[in-house]
Design a protein around this motif. Structure first.
Motif, PDB file in Angstrom:
ATOM      1  N   LYS A 198       4.845  -1.736  -6.120  1.00 57.15           N
ATOM      2  CA  LYS A 198       5.125  -0.545  -6.947  1.00 57.15           C
ATOM      3  C   LYS A 198       4.379   0.639  -6.719  1.00 57.15           C
ATOM      4  O   LYS A 198       3.404   0.703  -5.962  1.00 57.15           O
ATOM      5  CB  LYS A 198       4.855  -1.056  -8.435  1.00 57.15           C
ATOM      6  CG  LYS A 198       5.037  -0.033  -9.518  1.00 57.15           C
ATOM      7  CD  LYS A 198       4.820  -0.756 -10.962  1.00 57.15           C
ATOM      8  CE  LYS A 198       5.085   0.326 -11.945  1.00 57.15           C
ATOM      9  NZ  LYS A 198       4.672  -0.047 -13.231  1.00 57.15           N
ATOM     10  N   GLN A 199       4.958   1.858  -7.070  1.00 55.93           N
ATOM     11  CA  GLN A 199       4.387   2.901  -6.746  1.00 55.93           C
ATOM     12  C   GLN A 199       3.125   3.252  -7.865  1.00 55.93           C
ATOM     13  O   GLN A 199       3.388   3.953  -9.013  1.00 55.93           O
ATOM     14  CB  GLN A 199       5.401   4.030  -6.821  1.00 55.93           C
ATOM     15  CG  GLN A 199       4.866   5.508  -6.429  1.00 55.93           C
ATOM     16  CD  GLN A 199       5.938   6.359  -6.500  1.00 55.93           C
ATOM     17  OE1 GLN A 199       7.200   6.236  -6.135  1.00 55.93           O
ATOM     18  NE2 GLN A 199       5.616   7.837  -7.024  1.00 55.93           N
ATOM     19  N   ALA A 250      13.141  -8.444  -2.491  1.00 53.94           N
ATOM     20  CA  ALA A 250      13.205  -7.186  -2.431  1.00 53.94           C
ATOM     21  C   ALA A 250      12.427  -6.411  -3.762  1.00 53.94           C
ATOM     22  O   ALA A 250      11.791  -5.448  -3.515  1.00 53.94           O
ATOM     23  CB  ALA A 250      14.987  -6.499  -2.316  1.00 53.94           C
ATOM     24  N   TRP A 251      12.221  -7.133  -4.835  1.00 51.22           N
ATOM     25  CA  TRP A 251      11.735  -6.795  -5.825  1.00 51.22           C
ATOM     26  C   TRP A 251      10.404  -6.432  -5.788  1.00 51.22           C
ATOM     27  O   TRP A 251       9.852  -5.966  -6.928  1.00 51.22           O
ATOM     28  CB  TRP A 251      12.268  -7.532  -7.288  1.00 51.22           C
ATOM     29  CG  TRP A 251      11.742  -8.756  -7.072  1.00 51.22           C
ATOM     30  CD1 TRP A 251      12.607 -10.070  -6.850  1.00 51.22           C
ATOM     31  CD2 TRP A 251      10.443  -9.431  -7.290  1.00 51.22           C
ATOM     32  NE1 TRP A 251      11.938 -11.305  -6.850  1.00 51.22           N
ATOM     33  CE2 TRP A 251      10.502 -10.985  -7.228  1.00 51.22           C
ATOM     34  CE3 TRP A 251       9.332  -9.033  -7.924  1.00 51.22           C
ATOM     35  CZ2 TRP A 251       9.747 -12.102  -7.402  1.00 51.22           C
ATOM     36  CZ3 TRP A 251       8.380  -9.943  -8.129  1.00 51.22           C
ATOM     37  CH2 TRP A 251       8.409 -11.185  -7.968  1.00 51.22           C
ATOM     38  N   THR A 253       9.050  -4.193  -4.228  1.00 47.14           N
ATOM     39  CA  THR A 253       8.832  -2.899  -4.463  1.00 47.14           C
ATOM     40  C   THR A 253       8.497  -2.300  -5.947  1.00 47.14           C
ATOM     41  O   THR A 253       8.485  -1.095  -6.083  1.00 47.14           O
ATOM     42  CB  THR A 253      10.147  -2.124  -3.927  1.00 47.14           C
ATOM     43  OG1 THR A 253      11.342  -2.561  -4.420  1.00 47.14           O
ATOM     44  CG2 THR A 253      10.254  -2.621  -2.434  1.00 47.14           C
ATOM     45  N   ALA A 254       8.961  -3.106  -6.806  1.00 49.87           N
ATOM     46  CA  ALA A 254       8.693  -2.740  -8.338  1.00 49.87           C
ATOM     47  C   ALA A 254       7.617  -3.587  -8.955  1.00 49.87           C
ATOM     48  O   ALA A 254       7.547  -3.611 -10.194  1.00 49.87           O
ATOM     49  CB  ALA A 254      10.040  -2.619  -9.162  1.00 49.87           C
ATOM     50  N   ASP A 256       4.028  -5.329 -10.135  1.00 53.91           N
ATOM     51  CA  ASP A 256       2.522  -5.051 -10.168  1.00 53.91           C
ATOM     52  C   ASP A 256       1.820  -6.476 -10.011  1.00 53.91           C
ATOM     53  O   ASP A 256       2.566  -7.566  -9.731  1.00 53.91           O
ATOM     54  CB  ASP A 256       2.295  -4.407 -11.337  1.00 53.91           C
ATOM     55  CG  ASP A 256       2.700  -4.948 -12.705  1.00 53.91           C
ATOM     56  OD1 ASP A 256       3.217  -6.149 -12.739  1.00 53.91           O
ATOM     57  OD2 ASP A 256       2.737  -4.096 -13.704  1.00 53.91           O
ATOM     58  N   GLU A 258       0.914  -8.545 -12.532  1.00 52.48           N
ATOM     59  CA  GLU A 258       1.457  -9.527 -13.714  1.00 52.48           C
ATOM     60  C   GLU A 258       2.852 -10.085 -13.186  1.00 52.48           C
ATOM     61  O   GLU A 258       3.120 -11.114 -13.216  1.00 52.48           O
ATOM     62  CB  GLU A 258       1.438  -8.965 -15.093  1.00 52.48           C
ATOM     63  CG  GLU A 258       0.198  -9.255 -15.646  1.00 52.48           C
ATOM     64  CD  GLU A 258      -0.296 -10.453 -15.814  1.00 52.48           C
ATOM     65  OE1 GLU A 258       0.199 -11.166 -16.963  1.00 52.48           O
ATOM     66  OE2 GLU A 258      -0.798 -11.317 -14.808  1.00 52.48           O
ATOM     67  N   LEU A 259       3.557  -9.140 -12.731  1.00 51.52           N
ATOM     68  CA  LEU A 259       5.152  -9.330 -12.363  1.00 51.52           C
ATOM     69  C   LEU A 259       5.131 -10.305 -11.280  1.00 51.52           C
ATOM     70  O   LEU A 259       6.170 -11.024 -10.890  1.00 51.52           O
ATOM     71  CB  LEU A 259       5.790  -8.032 -11.978  1.00 51.52           C
ATOM     72  CG  LEU A 259       6.521  -7.349 -13.317  1.00 51.52           C
ATOM     73  CD1 LEU A 259       6.933  -6.051 -12.715  1.00 51.52           C
ATOM     74  CD2 LEU A 259       7.505  -7.977 -13.716  1.00 51.52           C
ATOM     75  N   GLN A 397       0.946   7.942  -2.468  1.00 51.35           N
ATOM     76  CA  GLN A 397       1.949   6.504  -3.251  1.00 51.35           C
ATOM     77  C   GLN A 397       3.385   6.840  -3.136  1.00 51.35           C
ATOM     78  O   GLN A 397       4.131   5.981  -2.693  1.00 51.35           O
ATOM     79  CB  GLN A 397       1.348   6.612  -4.697  1.00 51.35           C
ATOM     80  CG  GLN A 397       0.221   5.785  -4.809  1.00 51.35           C
ATOM     81  CD  GLN A 397      -0.244   5.930  -6.253  1.00 51.35           C
ATOM     82  OE1 GLN A 397       0.587   6.022  -7.160  1.00 51.35           O
ATOM     83  NE2 GLN A 397      -1.594   5.862  -6.618  1.00 51.35           N
ATOM     84  N   PRO A 398       4.087   8.189  -3.418  1.00 51.20           N
ATOM     85  CA  PRO A 398       5.392   8.240  -3.057  1.00 51.20           C
ATOM     86  C   PRO A 398       5.879   8.031  -1.893  1.00 51.20           C
ATOM     87  O   PRO A 398       6.902   7.263  -1.415  1.00 51.20           O
ATOM     88  CB  PRO A 398       5.727   9.610  -3.579  1.00 51.20           C
ATOM     89  CG  PRO A 398       4.605   9.799  -4.571  1.00 51.20           C
ATOM     90  CD  PRO A 398       3.322   9.082  -3.981  1.00 51.20           C
ATOM     91  N   SER A 401       5.969   4.123  -0.915  1.00 43.70           N
ATOM     92  CA  SER A 401       6.938   3.524  -1.823  1.00 43.70           C
ATOM     93  C   SER A 401       8.174   3.856  -0.749  1.00 43.70           C
ATOM     94  O   SER A 401       8.829   3.094  -0.768  1.00 43.70           O
ATOM     95  CB  SER A 401       6.842   4.243  -3.288  1.00 43.70           C
ATOM     96  OG  SER A 401       8.209   3.635  -3.728  1.00 43.70           O
ATOM     97  N   ALA A 402       8.387   4.948  -0.542  1.00 47.20           N
ATOM     98  CA  ALA A 402       9.563   5.506   0.140  1.00 47.20           C
ATOM     99  C   ALA A 402       9.868   4.524   1.373  1.00 47.20           C
ATOM    100  O   ALA A 402      10.770   4.122   2.004  1.00 47.20           O
ATOM    101  CB  ALA A 402       9.584   6.814   0.758  1.00 47.20           C
ATOM    102  N   VAL A 405      10.998   0.888   0.127  1.00 48.94           N
ATOM    103  CA  VAL A 405      11.999   0.670   0.077  1.00 48.94           C
ATOM    104  C   VAL A 405      13.294   1.214   0.681  1.00 48.94           C
ATOM    105  O   VAL A 405      14.548   1.168   0.628  1.00 48.94           O
ATOM    106  CB  VAL A 405      12.526   1.485  -1.489  1.00 48.94           C
ATOM    107  CG1 VAL A 405      11.745   1.134  -2.518  1.00 48.94           C
ATOM    108  CG2 VAL A 405      12.202   3.046  -1.312  1.00 48.94           C
TER     109      VAL A 405
END
Lengths: 430, 285
Positions: A198-199, A250-251, A253-254, A256, A258-259, A397-398, A401-402, A405
């Protein structure tokens, strides 16, 4: 008020004593009525040891009351709370818990007290060097480690054993094991390697670990970004490749901490990168992966070492504007002492910053993972220790993240990131 | 004492409070935006229009402005459309109205951070309810730059639609039933009654709801901050998130203030435009 002069008389020898005693030593208290305010994040775990510790401190310092105030949960909000209160002038607290990445920034801003004169060398050496390093700025010590974290590779011991694998030392091996196990299990709901993309700061940690795993750094010794550009490019391409090849879903990328912790805890992933706290949760009586989880150092890429994992954790510091300097330093020393860290390790889901406690028989009996964590903590690496780390991280970070994804090529992200970091540095160097 | 002087004396407390709490901080932020001000590094010097010049070419800023615009336009349009439709449905409902209203209020009463946390689990790609409902596919709602913003808009619509519903519903209750009866006698029912009676009477309150929601959406922060942190790849970073990062995470008080000033200007332009429309309506009505 007849007691007032008496109190002042009592205070003078106490202050003299404090000045001469100088440091993390035991001291008798005075009769002065003083309230110390201690700001900290909520302590999670089976039994919060903090109230007991604070009462013990109060018993040793008659007339002193420690008011413990919990901060909000999110690290960003804690930082914001401190910044507003410390920059504003007289902060309403004396001792504060800091994420270790903030210590250089707070020291540079002059918000926290230089602890160097109070902490003897032996006390400094009793902590992991990797925990002390981030608290040192300009040769002075600004905070004491309270508890410590390090990135770990969690793996499913049962699955690896079933296919005759040992924990992977390289990411290539990890990817091969994922393919083999997933093919063998034939379960479409079983994911390979989970991590945090995640970003946010946690995503930054994962990217840094990928850079280190390939022998690349974020900053060189004079603070210029991406000194090993080609290796950094490989690291970023590798992370994106994990997703493209399906080794990681793929997820991520979002995701953290806990996820990613939950699906692994539900038995739906083979590997997971996470902090030590997850271990306690995997071993709970109702956990589906109880007894099936192992921890190993993070693997390496082509040019780097095994186990280049980021450290994390919390330090305690004293507000530079406290009106009870000696007592606040005392409290900081007390809470980071071996006895207090032992109590924290017993009662909370935290790991101490003192190597000695990792081989302590009583503690190991309660938590058999401690000896294995010792080596990993020692090898942990701090994120860049600089007052502008947060600026750097937020700026980059962005960009990272880019890449994750697939919006930017690693090359492009490194180029754009470099330009932005340089713009930032120009603005803050007069 | 003349009436004129008395008027000023009576106004003074309100003006003092407004001045102290609104005008002074606003001017201070404007003043900061002309400076390089980074307290951590003891940097405090005049910047003039430097920050604004940088913003003009800052791709991150323009991306944030675009995201803010898309988020505001889509979420406010959906909230007002759905809100009005739900208010009409509520009016037509005879049983369970109280329960429906209570449920609606629940969504609105939840702190938006709680809403955001809840949606984090709803959108979870592996175990989330949303993916279960669309047939067990693993759609990467928050991790795909094309889906993240629509997902956030949906969450905001879920949270804020009840606000519009309640406003419209309150207005609908005050429309006398005999208006509709008279219309029916005259042969106007259904759509015609809506267009001739309901719509003109609801429109002013809907405009107010629109104004509130637009101003809120332009300053949207919590939902993206909790759910995506502005990612992936900055796809959900609004202007306020960018300003927050500059101000409170990287402590660039001057630069962050400049972003804040620009957000303020956007919001003012929109607010004035709305007020102009509302005023004109009042005059023609």
């Amino acid at each position: 008020m007849a007691r007032r002069p008496a109190r002042a008389v009592l205070l003078v020898p106490l202050l003299l004593l404090a000045l001469t005693a100088g440091g993390c030593g035991e001291r008798a208290g005075s009769g002065a009525l003083v309230t110390l305010v201690f700001k900290h994040a909520k302590i999670l775990g089976p039994a919060d040891p903090l109230p007991g510790l604070l009462r013990r401190f109060e018993a040793r310092h008659p007339g002193v009351r420690v008011q413990s105030e919990a901060l909000t949960w999110s690290s960003d909000e804690q930082h914001q709370f401190y910044v507003i209160n410390l920059e504003g002038g007289s902060p309403p607290f004396d001792v504060m818990m800091l994420d270790l990445i903030w210590v250089p920034e707070f020291a540079r801003a002059g918000w926290i007290l230089d602890l160097t004169p109070f902490v003897p060398a032996a006390e400094r050496d009793a902590h992991f060097p990797t925990a002390i390093e981030p608290a040192v700025q300009g040769g002075r010590l600004w905070a004491l480690p309270w508890f410590m974290n390090v990135g770990l590779l969690y793996y499913r011991r049962d699955l690896l054993a079933k296919y005759g694998f040992t924990p992977p030392e390289t990411y290539e091996a990890l990817a091969a094991q994922v393919r083999r196990i997933r093919a063998g299990e034939g379960d479409p709901r079983l994911d390979g390697y989970l991590w945090q993309g995640k970003q946010y700061e946690g995503g930054m940690v994962n990217v840094l670990e990928a850079l280190w795993a390939n022998g690349a750094r974020l900053l060189d010794d004079v603070g210029r970004p991406f000194p090993e550009r080609e290796r950094a490019r490989e690291s970023l391409a590798f992370l994106r490749g994990l997703i493209e090849s399906g080794v990681s879903p793929a997820w991520v990328t979002a995701a953290d901490e806990e996820l990613t912790r939950r699906p692994f805890g539900d038995g739906r992933a083979i590997f997971l990168r996470n902090w030590p706290y997850a271990l306690d949760l995997f071993e709970l009586p109702d956990s589906r992966v109880r007894g099936k989880v192992g921890v190993a150092p993070l693997p390496r890429l082509r040019h780097g070492p095994v186990g280049a994992a980021s450290t994390g954790g919390a330090h305690l510091a004293v507000s530079a504007r406290t009106r009870h300097r000696t007592l606040a330093v005392d409290l900081t020393c007390f809470l980071t002492s071996e006895a207090a860290q032992r109590a924290m390790t017993e009662g909370a889901a935290l790991r101490p910053s003192r190597p000695s406690l990792y081989q302590d028989a009583a503690l190991v009996a309660r938590d058999p993972s401690l000896p294995a964590l010792l080596g990993l903590m020692e090898k942990g690496r701090p994120r860049p220790i600089t007052p502008y780390y947060l600026m750097l991280s937020t700026t980059l970070q962005p960009e990272f993240s880019a890449v994750l994804v697939g919006r930017k090529s690693p090359d492009q992200a490194i180029r754009d990131g470099t330009a932005q970091v340089e713009h930032l540095l120009r603005a803050i160097t007069p | 004492m003349t009436d004129h002087r008395l008027a000023w004396i009576l106004l003074a407390p309100a003006l003092a409070v407004l001045g102290g709490l609104t005008v002074y901080p606003a001017l201070w932020v404007l003043w900061l935006s002309f400076q390089y001000r980074v307290p951590v590094f003891s940097i405090s010097r005049w910047a003039g229009l430097d920050h604004y010049a940088f913003l003009a070419v800052d791709t991150r800023f323009w991306n944030a402005a675009w995201v803010t615009g898309v988020f505001t336009g889509c979420s406010v349009a959906l909230e007002c459309g759905l809100g009005l439709a739900m208010a009409l449905a509520l009016r037509g409902q005879s049983r369970g109205r109280r329960v429906a209203l209570a449920l609606l209020l629940l969504a609105w009463a939840l702190p938006s951070v709680v809403t955001a946390k809840m949606f984090e689990w709803l959108y979870h790609p592996a175990g989330g309810l949303v993916n279960f409902l669309v047939g067990g596919r693993t759609i990467n709602w928050l991790g795909d730059p094309d889906l993240a913003l629509p997902a956030l808009i949906a969450a905001d619509v879920w949270r804020a639609t009840p606000f519009v519903t309640l406003l419209c519903f309150a207005r609908l209750l005050t429309i006398p039933a005999d208006l509709y009866e008279a219309a029916q006698v005259d042969g106007a029912a259904g759509l015609q009654a809506f267009a001739r009676i309901t719509w003109p009477l609801v429109r002013p309150i809907l405009l107010v709801a629109l104004l509130f929601r637009t101003l809120d959406a332009l300053r949207a922060f919590d939902i993206m901050f909790v759910l995506t942190g502005g990612g992936p790849a900055g796809a959900t970073e609004t202007l306020t998130v960018y300003a927050y990062r500059a101000l409170f995470q990287t402590l660039q008080m001057g630069f962050g203030s400049a972003i804040g000033v620009v957000v303020f200007a956007f919001v003012m332009v929109v607010a004035v435009a709305y007020l102009w429309v509302i005023n004109r309506q009042d005059q023609t009505a």
